[in-house]
Design an enzyme around this catalytic site. Structure first.
Site, PDB file in Angstrom:
ATOM      1  N   GLU A 133       0.817  -1.293  -0.152  1.00  0.00           N
ATOM      2  CA  GLU A 133       0.105  -0.105  -0.086  1.00  0.00           C
ATOM      3  C   GLU A 133       0.813   1.196  -0.059  1.00  0.00           C
ATOM      4  O   GLU A 133       0.456   2.387  -0.486  1.00  0.00           O
ATOM      5  CB  GLU A 133      -0.932   0.061   1.340  1.00  0.00           C
ATOM      6  CG  GLU A 133      -1.962  -1.137   1.292  1.00  0.00           C
ATOM      7  CD  GLU A 133      -2.736  -1.391  -0.024  1.00  0.00           C
ATOM      8  OE1 GLU A 133      -2.942  -0.171  -0.347  1.00  0.00           O
ATOM      9  OE2 GLU A 133      -3.065  -2.390  -0.138  1.00  0.00           O
TER      10      GLU A 133
ATOM     11  N   ASP B  84       3.251  -4.303  -6.126  1.00  0.00           N
ATOM     12  CA  ASP B  84       3.761  -5.512  -5.549  1.00  0.00           C
ATOM     13  C   ASP B  84       5.382  -5.742  -5.531  1.00  0.00           C
ATOM     14  O   ASP B  84       5.976  -5.962  -4.567  1.00  0.00           O
ATOM     15  CB  ASP B  84       3.265  -6.603  -6.172  1.00  0.00           C
ATOM     16  CG  ASP B  84       1.937  -7.141  -6.015  1.00  0.00           C
ATOM     17  OD1 ASP B  84       1.320  -6.630  -4.756  1.00  0.00           O
ATOM     18  OD2 ASP B  84       1.322  -7.983  -6.854  1.00  0.00           O
TER      19      ASP B  84
END
Length: 418
Positions: free
Chosen positions: A278, A359
């Site tokens: 995040e 990611d």
């Protein structure tokens, strides 16, 4: 030039700007997730968990597709027949057919009619998530949340309807210009107010208790160059067993939000892995990217609507003389429904690229691919995901890389790091 020429020129300029922003700010390079690694990752997952996730999605599928089809048909029936215009006229009749009453009450009535058609399918989905144990919410709690969503939608809808038809009433030839600016401005405004005004309506947020995890999360954010004001815990367990975390807000309002379910299900290292992903969104300005794309797309959509408004056959079918009159609101919604359905796969493709970049950011920040892969497996199992979905459905509906793709990316990153 005439207003139509100005609208066409503006639409071309907005589409060019949208293409430029998408090209520059969305990572279009291929993500390393070899299929052999994906197959190996799938074998590592518990067979019963994979079967349960696929059964869950199979149970959801009839309601999902049924809701899409019925919702689209309802929008087309309301928008491409005089029925939608008749509803608007009916709502405005007690007020002498005043244009403002038709815009506000008639518009909300048409929107509510569409929501009512979709209600059985929403209830179907809730029954499935309850049956599979993913939902912890009673039917009463679900109904309250639904009413809250309707209330928020009604307020936002009222603002948009009144604003839009006030502009079309007083600027019938140039409403597209004011409407495009308003659509872009509203998109930017909602980005700022959503975390502060909307999120608290559905969840309570409390600061994460002082301790090692809180210290590590704040230190990781500082090390990443993404300072946060706080680490909050959302009481997600009151409605779901799903786990998640996110970074919310901009500037001084930015905070890390962690589901209480995630804290219960995952060890601290896995929580840090999720938060690192995040933080990648914040570090790369993905909220800004999404806001820019949404603002430009919304403005371009208004210009396109103005140009479509010259199609007399379409107006005749809807029983209206112009898109600028409130009785055409159902036609506008029908056009929007078709455009949204057509543009959905492209939006999801952009989203998947951005999520894959986040990611990679998490892997680089934590330098712990094993924990990343373990966390992805846990997310899939707890959230009842299909780790390797059907390619067609994946292309059409998936906003994130699949579980096996993310686990394969971790393997590839580990090899490159070595």
């Amino acid at each position: 030039m005439t207003p139509r020429w100005w609208a066409a020129a503006t639409l071309v300029a907005l589409l060019a700007a949208l293409a430029l922003v998408t090209a520059l700010r969305v990572p279009w390079g291929s993500s390393p997730a070899p299929r052999a690694d994906q197959v190996a990752a799938l074998r590592e997952l518990p067979a019963d968990a994979v079967a349960r996730g696929r059964a869950f999605h199979a149970a959801l599928r009839p309601g999902m597709y049924g809701g899409m089809v019925i919702g689209l048909l309802a929008a087309l029936v309301l928008g491409l027949t005089p029925f939608g215009a008749a509803l608007v006229r009916l709502a405005g009749r007690p007020f002498g057919g005043h244009w403002l009453a038709e815009a506000l009450l008639g518009g909300l009535l048409v929107v509510f009619a569409g929501e009512l058609v979709g209600l059985p399918f929403a209830a179907w989905r809730q029954s499935v998530v309850r049956r599979y144990g993913l939902s912890t919410q009673s039917w009463g709690g679900w109904a309250v949340d639904l009413l809250k969503a309707y209330a928020i939608g009604a307020v936002l809808g009222a603002i948009v309807l009144v604003g839009f038809y006030t502009v079309t009433h007083f600027a019938p030839r140039w409403w597209w210009a004011f409407g495009a600016a308003g659509a872009a401005g509203l998109t930017v405004l909602l980005t700022f107010v959503f975390p502060v005004l909307i999120e608290p309506v559905f969840n309570k947020f409390t600061p994460l208790a002082p301790g090692r995890l809180r210290t590590n999360l704040i230190a990781m954010a500082d090390r990443d160059g993404v300072p946060v004001s706080d680490v909050l815990v959302a009481d997600a367990s009151r409605r779901t067993r799903a786990v998640n975390a996110y970074v919310s807000g901009l500037g001084p309002t930015r905070r890390i939000v962690v589901y209480d379910t995630l804290l219960r299900e995952a060890p601290p290292a896995e929580v840090e892995s999720v938060v690192a992903h995040e933080l990648g969104h914040a570090r790369d300005g993905d909220v800004v990217t999404g806001t820019l794309i949404g603002a430009l797309g919304g403005a371009a959509g208004v210009c396109a609507l103005y140009l479509v408004g010259s199609w007399t056959g379409l107006l005749r079918r809807a029983g209206v003389e112009s898109l600028a009159e409130p009785r055409a609101v159902a036609l506008l919604l029908a056009i929007g429904a078709v455009a949204g359905l057509a543009g959905g796969p492209l939006q999801n493709a952009v989203s998947r690229r951005i999520e894959a970049r986040a990611d990679r950011h998490a892997l680089a920040l934590t330098r712990d691919p094993d924990t990343f892969a373990t966390m992805q497996a846990r997310l899939s199992q707890v959230n009842l995901g299909d780790p390797d979905p059907n390619p067609v459905e994946y292309a059409l509906f998936a906003s994130h890389p699949s579980t096996v793709q993310r686990m394969a990316a971790a393997r590839a990153w580990s090899r490159s790091a070595r």
